[in-house]
Design an enzyme around this catalytic site. Structure first.
Site, mmCIF file in Angstrom:
data_model
loop_
_atom_site.group_PDB
_atom_site.id
_atom_site.type_symbol
_atom_site.label_atom_id
_atom_site.label_comp_id
_atom_site.label_asym_id
_atom_site.label_seq_id
_atom_site.Cartn_x
_atom_site.Cartn_y
_atom_site.Cartn_z
ATOM 1 N N LYS A 13 0.809 -1.244 -0.033
ATOM 2 C CA LYS A 13 0.022 -0.113 -0.004
ATOM 3 C C LYS A 13 1.022 1.473 0.049
ATOM 4 O O LYS A 13 0.571 2.223 -0.729
ATOM 5 C CB LYS A 13 -0.945 0.020 1.195
ATOM 6 C CG LYS A 13 -1.868 -1.097 1.525
ATOM 7 C CD LYS A 13 -2.668 -1.014 2.661
ATOM 8 C CE LYS A 13 -1.703 -0.976 3.967
ATOM 9 N NZ LYS A 13 -1.354 -2.224 4.073
ATOM 10 N N ARG A 88 -9.344 1.387 8.774
ATOM 11 C CA ARG A 88 -8.891 -0.260 8.889
ATOM 12 C C ARG A 88 -9.870 -0.694 9.535
ATOM 13 O O ARG A 88 -9.935 -2.023 10.013
ATOM 14 C CB ARG A 88 -7.315 -0.092 9.842
ATOM 15 C CG ARG A 88 -6.198 -0.319 8.981
ATOM 16 C CD ARG A 88 -4.972 -0.431 10.178
ATOM 17 N NE ARG A 88 -3.897 -1.110 9.471
ATOM 18 C CZ ARG A 88 -2.878 -0.738 9.092
ATOM 19 N NH1 ARG A 88 -2.836 0.658 9.125
ATOM 20 N NH2 ARG A 88 -1.797 -1.540 8.624
ATOM 21 N N ARG A 127 11.275 -6.082 4.585
ATOM 22 C CA ARG A 127 11.221 -4.709 4.653
ATOM 23 C C ARG A 127 12.295 -4.119 5.426
ATOM 24 O O ARG A 127 12.436 -4.424 6.573
ATOM 25 C CB ARG A 127 9.606 -4.491 5.129
ATOM 26 C CG ARG A 127 9.534 -3.040 5.276
ATOM 27 C CD ARG A 127 8.044 -2.545 5.313
ATOM 28 N NE ARG A 127 7.250 -3.070 6.217
ATOM 29 C CZ ARG A 127 5.981 -2.793 6.422
ATOM 30 N NH1 ARG A 127 5.530 -1.933 5.510
ATOM 31 N NH2 ARG A 127 5.284 -3.068 7.412
ATOM 32 N N ARG A 160 11.461 -2.466 11.366
ATOM 33 C CA ARG A 160 10.615 -2.247 12.129
ATOM 34 C C ARG A 160 10.169 -3.009 13.313
ATOM 35 O O ARG A 160 10.155 -4.321 13.051
ATOM 36 C CB ARG A 160 9.236 -1.758 11.502
ATOM 37 C CG ARG A 160 9.246 -0.363 10.849
ATOM 38 C CD ARG A 160 8.042 -0.070 9.965
ATOM 39 N NE ARG A 160 6.694 -0.479 10.529
ATOM 40 C CZ ARG A 160 5.774 -0.345 9.771
ATOM 41 N NH1 ARG A 160 5.625 0.025 8.521
ATOM 42 N NH2 ARG A 160 4.309 -0.728 10.252
ATOM 43 N N ARG A 171 -0.751 -9.348 13.476
ATOM 44 C CA ARG A 171 -1.138 -8.176 12.604
ATOM 45 C C ARG A 171 -1.936 -8.829 11.555
ATOM 46 O O ARG A 171 -3.216 -8.120 10.701
ATOM 47 C CB ARG A 171 -0.149 -7.299 11.914
ATOM 48 C CG ARG A 171 0.582 -6.524 13.076
ATOM 49 C CD ARG A 171 1.979 -6.075 12.286
ATOM 50 N NE ARG A 171 1.780 -4.791 11.464
ATOM 51 C CZ ARG A 171 2.879 -4.566 10.841
ATOM 52 N NH1 ARG A 171 4.101 -5.148 11.061
ATOM 53 N NH2 ARG A 171 2.651 -3.722 9.924
HETATM 54 P P1 ADP Z 1 1.670 -1.686 7.258
HETATM 55 O O1 ADP Z 1 2.480 -0.527 6.523
HETATM 56 O O2 ADP Z 1 2.414 -2.640 7.628
HETATM 57 O O3 ADP Z 1 0.550 -1.571 6.898
HETATM 58 P P2 ADP Z 1 1.230 0.915 8.847
HETATM 59 O O4 ADP Z 1 2.588 1.585 9.059
HETATM 60 O O5 ADP Z 1 0.223 1.204 8.064
HETATM 61 O O6 ADP Z 1 1.479 -0.884 8.748
HETATM 62 O O7 ADP Z 1 0.698 0.620 10.455
HETATM 63 C C1 ADP Z 1 1.465 0.209 11.567
HETATM 64 C C2 ADP Z 1 0.706 0.092 12.890
HETATM 65 O O8 ADP Z 1 -0.056 1.211 13.218
HETATM 66 C C3 ADP Z 1 -0.635 -0.862 12.645
HETATM 67 O O9 ADP Z 1 -0.149 -2.229 12.640
HETATM 68 C C4 ADP Z 1 -1.470 -0.290 13.894
HETATM 69 O O10 ADP Z 1 -1.270 -0.692 15.133
HETATM 70 C C5 ADP Z 1 -1.181 1.204 13.630
HETATM 71 N N1 ADP Z 1 -2.118 1.845 12.603
HETATM 72 C C6 ADP Z 1 -1.980 2.307 11.514
HETATM 73 N N2 ADP Z 1 -3.128 2.802 10.937
HETATM 74 C C7 ADP Z 1 -3.960 2.467 11.712
HETATM 75 C C8 ADP Z 1 -5.519 2.801 11.711
HETATM 76 N N3 ADP Z 1 -6.069 3.361 10.820
HETATM 77 N N4 ADP Z 1 -6.113 2.271 12.816
HETATM 78 C C9 ADP Z 1 -5.651 1.686 13.745
HETATM 79 N N5 ADP Z 1 -4.397 1.601 14.092
HETATM 80 C C10 ADP Z 1 -3.578 1.788 12.665
HETATM 81 P P1 ADP Z 2 2.323 -1.855 3.169
HETATM 82 O O1 ADP Z 2 2.250 -0.411 2.967
HETATM 83 O O2 ADP Z 2 1.018 -2.366 2.432
HETATM 84 O O3 ADP Z 2 2.554 -2.503 4.408
HETATM 85 P P2 ADP Z 2 4.924 -1.775 1.931
HETATM 86 O O4 ADP Z 2 4.554 -0.788 0.644
HETATM 87 O O5 ADP Z 2 5.574 -1.073 3.004
HETATM 88 O O6 ADP Z 2 3.462 -2.316 2.084
HETATM 89 O O7 ADP Z 2 5.479 -2.943 1.486
HETATM 90 C C1 ADP Z 2 5.845 -4.092 2.145
HETATM 91 C C2 ADP Z 2 7.239 -4.583 1.779
HETATM 92 O O8 ADP Z 2 7.166 -5.174 0.288
HETATM 93 C C3 ADP Z 2 8.502 -3.658 1.494
HETATM 94 O O9 ADP Z 2 9.511 -4.228 1.891
HETATM 95 C C4 ADP Z 2 8.424 -3.093 0.110
HETATM 96 O O10 ADP Z 2 9.675 -2.760 -0.278
HETATM 97 C C5 ADP Z 2 8.073 -4.446 -0.517
HETATM 98 N N1 ADP Z 2 7.352 -4.422 -1.924
HETATM 99 C C6 ADP Z 2 6.537 -3.445 -2.106
HETATM 100 N N2 ADP Z 2 5.699 -3.850 -3.299
HETATM 101 C C7 ADP Z 2 6.318 -4.879 -3.653
HETATM 102 C C8 ADP Z 2 6.057 -5.616 -4.945
HETATM 103 N N3 ADP Z 2 5.263 -5.396 -5.948
HETATM 104 N N4 ADP Z 2 6.982 -6.777 -5.028
HETATM 105 C C9 ADP Z 2 7.839 -7.110 -4.077
HETATM 106 N N5 ADP Z 2 8.161 -6.310 -3.070
HETATM 107 C C10 ADP Z 2 7.352 -5.504 -2.978
#
Ligand code: ADP
Ligand code: ADP
Ligand code: ZN
Length: 214
Positions: A13, A88, A127, A160, A171
């Site tokens: 995302k 979420r 990541r 992280r 998660r």
């Molecule tokens: P990811 O990139 O893996 O999807 P995020 O950086 O978006 O993770 O979120 C990291 C953490 O921050 C989540 O696991 C949750 O604990 C918290 N978080 C982020 N966005 C929300 C939301 N909209 N509602 C509740 N918790 C959130």
């Molecule tokens: P989210 O915001 O949904 O948690 P991220 O954008 O942080 O996800 O991506 C999660 C991990 O996967 C990161 O290490 C990123 O560099 C990698 N990644 C993202 N898109 C791709 C893809 N299309 N193919 C392979 N790896 C990817």
């Protein structure tokens, strides 16, 4: 253009949202980034959020919704925005719809970046995040030019705390229980679009641009 990025943790995302924000000149709003920035700045919100984040749980809606509503009411959001990691939960989605409908607006697209659970653990363990500028890399698929150093700002990139495999499993459970129902929520609103998130990053972006229009 007002866009929501849906998808499991690690689906890509954030990676896609940043590119969408650049291409369409709209702000990228990541609730995860906002919580991490607060933690770094030592605010109360940051400390509270971290307690939940480290356990793989969602931060409560009452700490999350107002801050997003504030953010999207700012001037730079007038022509749209891309939400990454919000909503979420169904109550968050309802709060967002209610806030927008007050000003006669609605979301345009909810893009689901679809990646099966089997791929997620690998995505997350590889990541690497820059806690200074928010850039995200992957040790295999999207590496930094110099190992361990952010291309954009030169700070160290790290795994992280919440990307440890045990926390990632939690998660994913939370995602299926609390966030996945949003797919049907936006299907019913007729704004859901799905893309295959297992493709290389550029192909995923191409599929999204096809949906949004050039
Ligand atoms: P990811 O990139 O893996 O999807 P995020 O950086 O978006 O993770 O979120 C990291 C953490 O921050 C989540 O696991 C949750 O604990 C918290 N978080 C982020 N966005 C929300 C939301 N909209 N509602 C509740 N918790 C959130
Ligand atoms: P989210 O915001 O949904 O948690 P991220 O954008 O942080 O996800 O991506 C999660 C991990 O996967 C990161 O290490 C990123 O560099 C990698 N990644 C993202 N898109 C791709 C893809 N299309 N193919 C392979 N790896 C990817
Ligand atoms: Zn950086």
């Amino acid at each position: 253009m007002k866009i929501i990025m849906l998808g499991a943790p690690g689906a890509g995302k954030g990676t896609q949202a940043k590119q969408i924000a650049d291409k369409y000149s709209i702000p990228h709003i990541s609730t995860g980034d906002i919580f991490r920035a607060n933690l770094k700045a030592g605010t109360d919100l940051g400390r509270k959020a971290k307690e939940y984040m480290d356990q793989g749980l969602l931060v409560p809606d009452e700490l999350t919704c107002d801050l997003v509503m504030d953010r999207i009411s700012q001037d730079d959001c007038k022509n749209g925005f891309v939400l990454d990691g919000f909503p979420r939960t169904i109550p968050q989605a309802e709060a967002l719809d209610a806030a927008l409908s007050k000003i006669g607006q609605k979301m345009d697209y909810a893009i689901d970046v679809d990646v099966p659970d089997e791929n997620i653990i690998n995505r997350m363990s590889g990541r690497r995040a820059c806690l200074n500028c928010g850039a995200t890399y992957h040790i295999v698929s999207i590496p930094t030019k110099v190992e361990g150093v952010c291309d954009r700002c030169g700070s160290p990139v790290v795994l992280r705390d919440d990307d440890q495999p045990e926390t990632v499993k939690k998660r994913l459970e939370v995602y299926h229980a609390q966030t996945q129902p949003l797919i049907d929520y936006y299907k019913e609103q007729d704004i859901l679009k799905s893309v295959d998130g297992t493709q290389p990053m550029e192909n995923v972006f191409h599929a999204i641009v096809e949906i949004l229009g050039a």
